[in-house]
Design a protein around this motif. Structure first.
Motif, short mmCIF file in Angstrom:
data_model
loop_
_atom_site.label_atom_id
_atom_site.label_comp_id
_atom_site.label_asym_id
_atom_site.label_seq_id
_atom_site.Cartn_x
_atom_site.Cartn_y
_atom_site.Cartn_z
N LYS A 257 0.84 -1.21 0.00
CA LYS A 257 0.00 0.00 0.00
C LYS A 257 0.87 1.26 0.00
CE LYS A 257 -3.99 -2.14 2.25
NZ LYS A 257 -4.78 -2.27 3.51
N ALA A 258 1.99 1.23 0.72
CA ALA A 258 2.89 2.38 0.75
C ALA A 258 3.54 2.60 -0.62
CB ALA A 258 3.97 2.19 1.82
N ILE A 259 3.87 1.52 -1.33
CA ILE A 259 4.46 1.64 -2.66
C ILE A 259 3.47 2.29 -3.63
CG2 ILE A 259 5.24 0.31 -4.68
CD1 ILE A 259 6.56 -1.64 -2.76
N GLN A 260 2.18 1.99 -3.48
CA GLN A 260 1.18 2.63 -4.32
C GLN A 260 1.19 4.15 -4.13
OE1 GLN A 260 -2.28 0.13 -3.07
NE2 GLN A 260 -2.53 -0.28 -5.27
N ASP A 261 1.49 4.59 -2.92
CA ASP A 261 1.55 6.03 -2.64
C ASP A 261 2.87 6.65 -3.08
OD1 ASP A 261 -0.98 5.88 -1.50
OD2 ASP A 261 -0.19 5.47 0.50
N LYS A 299 3.77 -12.05 -5.95
CA LYS A 299 3.50 -11.22 -7.13
C LYS A 299 2.22 -10.41 -6.95
CE LYS A 299 6.98 -13.23 -9.30
NZ LYS A 299 6.77 -14.26 -10.32
N ASN A 300 2.25 -9.17 -7.43
CA ASN A 300 1.08 -8.28 -7.41
C ASN A 300 0.42 -8.25 -6.03
OD1 ASN A 300 1.16 -7.69 -10.32
ND2 ASN A 300 0.55 -9.82 -10.56
N ALA A 301 1.25 -7.99 -5.02
CA ALA A 301 0.77 -8.03 -3.63
C ALA A 301 -0.30 -6.98 -3.37
CB ALA A 301 1.95 -7.81 -2.68
N ASN A 302 -0.27 -5.87 -4.10
CA ASN A 302 -1.25 -4.80 -3.89
C ASN A 302 -2.65 -5.20 -4.33
OD1 ASN A 302 0.11 -4.71 -6.51
ND2 ASN A 302 -1.24 -2.99 -6.98
N PHE A 405 8.41 7.42 2.44
CA PHE A 405 7.94 6.05 2.23
C PHE A 405 7.98 5.25 3.52
CE2 PHE A 405 9.18 1.61 1.49
CZ PHE A 405 8.04 1.15 0.84
N LEU A 406 9.09 5.35 4.25
CA LEU A 406 9.24 4.61 5.50
C LEU A 406 8.16 5.03 6.50
CD1 LEU A 406 10.91 2.59 7.16
CD2 LEU A 406 12.37 4.49 7.86
N LYS A 407 7.89 6.33 6.56
CA LYS A 407 6.85 6.83 7.47
C LYS A 407 5.48 6.29 7.08
CE LYS A 407 5.39 9.61 10.81
NZ LYS A 407 3.93 9.42 10.70
N ARG A 408 5.22 6.18 5.77
CA ARG A 408 3.92 5.66 5.33
C ARG A 408 3.76 4.19 5.71
NH1 ARG A 408 0.64 7.98 1.76
NH2 ARG A 408 1.50 9.79 2.85
N LEU A 413 1.11 0.36 9.53
CA LEU A 413 1.18 -0.64 10.60
C LEU A 413 0.52 -0.14 11.88
CD1 LEU A 413 4.84 -1.95 10.09
CD2 LEU A 413 2.72 -3.12 9.47
N GLU A 414 0.77 1.10 12.21
CA GLU A 414 0.19 1.66 13.44
C GLU A 414 -1.32 1.83 13.32
OE1 GLU A 414 3.74 4.13 15.63
OE2 GLU A 414 2.27 5.26 14.47
N GLN A 415 -1.78 2.15 12.10
CA GLN A 415 -3.20 2.39 11.88
C GLN A 415 -3.89 1.17 11.28
OE1 GLN A 415 -3.21 5.93 9.44
NE2 GLN A 415 -1.92 7.05 10.90
N PHE A 416 -3.36 0.01 11.53
CA PHE A 416 -3.93 -1.23 11.00
C PHE A 416 -5.40 -1.34 11.40
CE2 PHE A 416 -5.01 -5.73 11.54
CZ PHE A 416 -4.74 -6.22 10.27
N ASN A 417 -6.22 -1.70 10.42
CA ASN A 417 -7.66 -1.80 10.66
C ASN A 417 -7.98 -3.06 11.47
OD1 ASN A 417 -10.43 -1.72 10.59
ND2 ASN A 417 -10.64 -2.06 8.38
N THR A 418 -8.27 -2.86 12.73
CA THR A 418 -8.54 -4.01 13.61
C THR A 418 -9.92 -4.62 13.35
OG1 THR A 418 -9.32 -2.45 15.32
CG2 THR A 418 -7.03 -3.19 15.45
#
Length: 422
Positions: A257-261, A299-302, A405-408, A413-418
């Motif tokens: 998801k971060a790579i998409q951004d 492959k194509n993890a996004n 990128f690292l921050k994203r 991870l911190e805002q993972f949808n529980t």
């Protein structure tokens, strides 16, 4: 030698399971070969007696070369094949091997081009830094569509967008500094020869450090909510899917998801050109029982959810441990992660997996007292914390892109949808 991957042009013979004079059944393993870091079995195409073995253990053999001859016990068979004019011809063959050879000779132009490259063409391709995919895309003007030297040079004159897999070369400048002496005590110290995979890893790591100016950034993240969600759902996941729910698929999902951004982290460098990859293929470094590491690829993890990623991660890890990875399982990664926390490491400074431009290391998750801000003000509480470290190629990734990128990734991870359901 069969073709075992899009970018595989040769393989090393590891072991023959049969000798000259032995009888072998069709589909029975004839020999074992190694391509890159993957070992594969080559089955016999026919039943019969082995009359000749043309290559020995440790020989490097090009795809398409004849490895051995087998005298089949099959009787005469009729086979209808298509000749060069597109007309049907009926031929009589005395063995399955001859039938296979006949079929082989009537392959279409594209198949011949894909499977057979002369040593001269391969030599030119290596000097010009042409990838196998590029060479195979060149129209051949020779007999049966074979690629000739003139075809390659004509292609190079008009080459606009090369996509290459650069060979590993030693770019070190000669030095007068004396090599440090190694003290060896006979009878006390021992010498261990590097195996084939360890030599390849060593060469790849040295090449990466010589090619890319490495910079590493660090970030600490609070993964308490993620850890709690995983602890609550791992048993349900095991019962429902028969699979373990580890942290790795969650990490891969956050990275994708971060790579998409930040798509410019998902690139390769070709001279003065930047190749931006559309596919997001996440490689994960996996430890083998031998102590070596191998990078298998999701492959194509996004385009996949955490459940699909978890199943694929488990399958790849299992195949890696049992030496059952296929060549395509370790090809095509555009970004790599390394979970150094598995070994108890707090953090790491990973080396870039060429030809990528960044790699992420994930440290061990540890509970620590942390100061957090609540409605009541600042409070000290126990949280699950983890360090992320991103090594990136400073030729094309600057501090802003690498840090953002690292921050994203950390935010994901911190805002993972529980509320994520399994």
């Amino acid at each position: 030698m069969p073709k075992m991957g899009e970018s595989i042009s040769e393989a090393t013979i590891i072991n023959w399971t049969k000798n000259v004079g032995d009888y072998i059944e069709a589909e029975e393993t004839l020999l074992e070969v190694a391509t890159d870091k993957v070992d594969s079995e080559v089955p016999s195409p026919v039943s019969g007696t082995i009359t000749e073995i043309r290559f020995q253990k440790d020989d490097v053999v090009e795809v398409g070369k004849v490895l051995a001859l087998i005298k089949s016990e099959a009787g005469s068979q009729k086979l209808e094949v298509e000749n060069n004019s597109g007309l049907k011809e009926e031929v009589v063959s005395k063995s399955k091997l001859e039938i296979l050879n006949l079929k082989h000779e009537t392959l279409n132009r594209q198949q011949l081009t894909d499977n057979f490259l002369s040593p001269l063409i391969i030599s030119i391709a290596q000097k010009e830094n042409l990838s196998l995919e590029e060479v195979q895309s060149i129209p051949g003007s020779g007999i049966d569509g074979r690629i000739q030297k003139s075809d390659v040079f004509n292609y190079l004159k008009n080459r606009k967008y090369p996509l290459q897999s650069k060979p590993i070369t030693d770019n070190r400048q000669p030095t007068n500094f004396p090599k440090p002496k190694i003290n060896f005590v006979e009878g006390k110290d021992r010498i261990v020869e590097m195996d084939r995979m360890r030599k390849m890893i060593a060469d790849h790591m040295v090449y990466s450090k010589q090619t890319s100016p490495h910079v590493t950034s660090y970030l600490e993240v609070d993964v308490t909510n993620l850890v709690n969600w995983r602890n609550e759902n791992k048993d349900k996941f095991q019962e429902k899917y028969g699979e373990k729910l580890t942290f790795t698929p969650i990490f891969i999902d956050a990275v994708a998801k971060a790579i998409q951004d930040f798509p410019l982290i998902n690139v390769s460098v070709d001279e003065n050109k930047i190749i931006v990859h559309n596919d997001i293929n996440i490689g994960m470094a996996t430890a083998l029982p031998t102590g070596n590491l191998i990078v298998s690829v999701v492959k194509n993890a996004n385009e996949k959810d955490i459940i699909s990623i978890a199943k694929e991660v488990n399958q790849l890890a299992e195949n890696a441990r049992n030496n059952k990875l296929k060549p395509e399982d370790i090809q095509g990664s555009t970004f790599t992660i390394s979970n150094v926390g598995t070994f108890g490491s707090l953090m790491g400074t990973p080396i870039i997996n060429q030809p990528e431009v960044a790699i992420l290391a994930l440290g061990i998750i540890k509970k620590r007292p942390e100061v957090i801000t609540t409605e009541k003000g600042d409070e000290i509480t126990i949280r699950s914390m983890m360090f992320l470290s991103l090594s990136f190629d400073h030729r094309v990734v600057d501090g802003f892109l690498g840090g953002s990128f690292l921050k994203r990734v950390g935010d994901n991870l911190e805002q993972f949808n529980t509320n994520t359901k399994i």
